[in-house]
Design an enzyme around this catalytic site. Structure first.
Site, PDB file in Angstrom:
ATOM      1  N   GLU A 134      -7.731   9.574 -17.250  1.00 53.48           N
ATOM      2  CA  GLU A 134      -6.401   9.389 -17.795  1.00 53.48           C
ATOM      3  C   GLU A 134      -5.365   9.945 -16.834  1.00 53.48           C
ATOM      4  OE1 GLU A 134      -7.359   9.519 -22.522  1.00 53.48           O
ATOM      5  OE2 GLU A 134      -6.917  11.392 -21.548  1.00 53.48           O
ATOM      6  N   CYS A 159       1.016  13.467 -14.154  1.00 52.88           N
ATOM      7  CA  CYS A 159      -0.143  14.359 -14.142  1.00 52.88           C
ATOM      8  C   CYS A 159      -1.366  13.506 -13.827  1.00 52.88           C
ATOM      9  CB  CYS A 159      -0.251  15.012 -15.523  1.00 52.88           C
ATOM     10  SG  CYS A 159      -1.718  16.024 -15.714  1.00 52.88           S
ATOM     11  N   CYS A 217     -14.963  25.225 -18.367  1.00 52.83           N
ATOM     12  CA  CYS A 217     -14.081  26.221 -18.989  1.00 52.83           C
ATOM     13  C   CYS A 217     -14.234  26.089 -20.505  1.00 52.83           C
ATOM     14  CB  CYS A 217     -12.626  25.995 -18.566  1.00 52.83           C
ATOM     15  SG  CYS A 217     -12.402  26.229 -16.793  1.00 52.83           S
ATOM     16  N   CYS A 225     -11.677  23.925 -22.747  1.00 52.17           N
ATOM     17  CA  CYS A 225     -11.163  22.637 -22.255  1.00 52.17           C
ATOM     18  C   CYS A 225     -12.029  21.483 -22.741  1.00 52.17           C
ATOM     19  CB  CYS A 225     -11.123  22.660 -20.731  1.00 52.17           C
ATOM     20  SG  CYS A 225     -10.555  21.095 -20.025  1.00 52.17           S
ATOM     21  N   GLU A 254     -11.422  19.228 -11.093  1.00 47.30           N
ATOM     22  CA  GLU A 254     -10.971  20.342 -10.262  1.00 47.30           C
ATOM     23  C   GLU A 254     -10.647  19.785  -8.870  1.00 47.30           C
ATOM     24  OE1 GLU A 254     -10.086  23.602 -10.296  1.00 47.30           O
ATOM     25  OE2 GLU A 254      -9.885  23.304  -8.147  1.00 47.30           O
ATOM     26  N   SER A 256      -3.362  22.148  -9.108  1.00 40.73           N
ATOM     27  CA  SER A 256      -3.757  23.193 -10.054  1.00 40.73           C
ATOM     28  C   SER A 256      -5.250  23.452  -9.884  1.00 40.73           C
ATOM     29  CB  SER A 256      -3.456  22.718 -11.473  1.00 40.73           C
ATOM     30  OG  SER A 256      -3.883  23.677 -12.409  1.00 40.73           O
ATOM     31  N   SER A 272      -5.042  28.586 -12.577  1.00 43.27           N
ATOM     32  CA  SER A 272      -5.348  28.778 -13.999  1.00 43.27           C
ATOM     33  C   SER A 272      -5.951  30.154 -14.180  1.00 43.27           C
ATOM     34  CB  SER A 272      -6.327  27.690 -14.457  1.00 43.27           C
ATOM     35  OG  SER A 272      -5.696  26.435 -14.368  1.00 43.27           O
ATOM     36  N   LEU A 273      -5.127  31.115 -14.545  1.00 46.93           N
ATOM     37  CA  LEU A 273      -5.595  32.506 -14.623  1.00 46.93           C
ATOM     38  C   LEU A 273      -6.179  32.815 -16.005  1.00 46.93           C
ATOM     39  CD1 LEU A 273      -5.803  35.038 -12.882  1.00 46.93           C
ATOM     40  CD2 LEU A 273      -3.545  35.725 -13.708  1.00 46.93           C
ATOM     41  N   ASN A 329      -3.952  23.492 -26.765  1.00 47.83           N
ATOM     42  CA  ASN A 329      -3.959  22.216 -27.468  1.00 47.83           C
ATOM     43  C   ASN A 329      -5.317  22.007 -28.112  1.00 47.83           C
ATOM     44  OD1 ASN A 329      -1.316  21.148 -26.781  1.00 47.83           O
ATOM     45  ND2 ASN A 329      -2.091  21.187 -24.691  1.00 47.83           N
ATOM     46  N   CYS A 340      -2.283  18.868 -22.193  1.00 47.52           N
ATOM     47  CA  CYS A 340      -3.263  19.548 -21.328  1.00 47.52           C
ATOM     48  C   CYS A 340      -4.579  19.734 -22.051  1.00 47.52           C
ATOM     49  CB  CYS A 340      -2.822  20.973 -21.006  1.00 47.52           C
ATOM     50  SG  CYS A 340      -1.446  21.095 -19.973  1.00 47.52           S
TER      51      CYS A 340
END
Ligand code: SAH
Length: 384
Positions: free
Chosen positions: A105, A118, A129, A132, A178, A209, A231-232, A308, A351
């Site tokens: 997407e 994006c 993760c 996610c 990634e 990112s 992404s911390l 989200n 996201c």
């Protein structure tokens, strides 16, 4: 038939997709077929700026060259299978990459003066993760440069067709995957994005990112100076390793060291740190305090992302009051902070909601399906 046909070998090799080539690659390609390097600029303008993919229409090339290109090259774009518009103006495309097997997407986010796209870098993701939804699908493969830049091509020309004059103004590589684990293809796509004969985006307006692939951040620093988002999500290794398993390989201290180096020679540059707000997990004032300590001395911006949700997610989003308290605290300590607005919620374009369709080659997704089955006693249709 043209001269060009006569010079092709009997078993012509597969045609090359010109979307896979940045300017240097196109110049090599034209050198190989005995043409001058400036052809690269002409063809880039036709394809990326004018949206022309048929060589026959490239009228400043000789007829012979047009015929030759038709023989040995293509301009092969991903196929749009769904084009959805959200009430808030967000627009999401589902793109098929090879037949119907793989899809990703990409999401258009209109803001006042910006049109941000994006885009995805992989089909699925291997990083797992824990919060996610892309992770739950497992990983299939890297996208090619053509498939990455193809997302920008499609969105940009869709906007131009709608008479949105400037087209895309910003790109964030925050879709599926990634980007730094698909380094070479992503670099070539970045070169095309920033090339004046293609999209001409300034490097500030292109953001990669990453979940923190430290060696690749160091390499990126040598190769370019696009904007970097990291992404911390947690202020200590124990918690971060639970949320972002890659942290076990590249712990926070190493990651921040690479970040410091990334911005060291660019005095006006900052790293954007992304921090997803997970209720009761990483959202207390104590977390905020430790985060501030961690970021001390690094030119940074903080991006708080409300989590989200998606079906079967293990987390909930922090309450608004908790997010505000967290934000006020870090702002009070002098960190520029933005709470990201959730956009495109009604079309699952936010996201971590990007799912696409993945022919999963990993076993993780299978395990995930089984664990959902155990939890619900049902066979899930899909993980969302
Ligand atoms: N792999 C890259 C880019 C893809 S994810 C990275 O990790 O940065 C883009 C951003 O969305 C990351 O900060 C990611 O942590 C965040 N994200 C993923 N799932 C999310 C969710 N469900 N809610 C909010 N943010 C999420």
């Amino acid at each position: 038939m043209s001269q060009a046909t006569a010079t092709l070998p009997a078993s012509a090799p597969e045609r090359i997709n010109l979307l896979d080539l940045d300017r240097a690659g196109l110049e090599r390609f034209f050198a190989d077929i005995g043409e001058k390097p400036f052809r690269a600029k002409q063809v880039m303008q036709w394809i990326h700026q004018r949206g022309v993919t048929d060589f026959a229409q490239m009228t400043d090339l000789s007829k012979t060259l047009r015929a030759r290109l038709a023989e040995c090259a293509t301009v092969d774009l991903p196929e749009v299978s769904v084009d959805q518009r959200s009430k808030d103006g967000t627009r999401k495309w589902l793109l098929h990459m090879d037949g119907v097997e793989n899809a990703v997407e990409c999401v258009l986010i209109p803001e006042d003066k910006r049109m941000t796209l994006c885009i995805s870098s992989q089909v699925g993701c291997s990083l797992n993760c824990s919060f996610c939804s892309t992770a739950k699908q497992g990983f299939n493969r890297n996208l090619s440069t053509a498939e990455i830049i193809g997302q920008l091509y499609l969105a940009h020309h869709a906007l131009l067709a709608d008479e949105r004059e400037g087209g895309i103004t910003n790109v964030v590589m925050m879709g599926m995957g990634e980007p730094l684990l698909n380094y070479d293809a992503v670099m070539r796509a970045l070169n095309i994005m920033c090339d004046d004969f293609a999209y001409g985006l300034s490097k500030r307006r292109v953001t990669i990112s990453t979940a923190g692939v430290v060696p690749a951040i160091r390499r990126l620093h040598e190769d370019t100076d696009v904007s970097l988002a990291v992404s911390l999500h947690a202020p200590d290794d124990e918690l971060r390793s639970q949320l972002v398993p890659l942290n076990r390989k590249y712990p926070i201290a190493e990651l921040l060291d690479a970040c410091r180096q990334y911005v060291s020679e660019h005095n006006r540059r900052r790293i954007t740190f992304e921090y997803v707000m997970l209720k009761g997990v990483n959202d207390s004032l104590d977390h905020a305090r430790r985060l501030v300590k961690l970021l001390r001395g690094i030119p940074s911006k903080l991006n708080l992302i409300p989590f989200n949700p998606y079906p079967h997610a293990l987390y909930e989003c922090s309450d608004q009051a908790t997010i505000d308290r967290f934000r006020d605290f870090v702002v009070g300590k002098g960190i520029v902070t933005v709470t990201r607005k959730t956009r495109g919620d009604d079309i699952d374009a936010a996201c971590g909601q990007l799912v696409g369709k993945v022919k999963d080659r990993s076993r993780r997704s299978q395990k995930h399906q089984i664990s959902i089955q155990k939890l619900t006693g049902q066979t899930p249709h899909a993980t969302r």
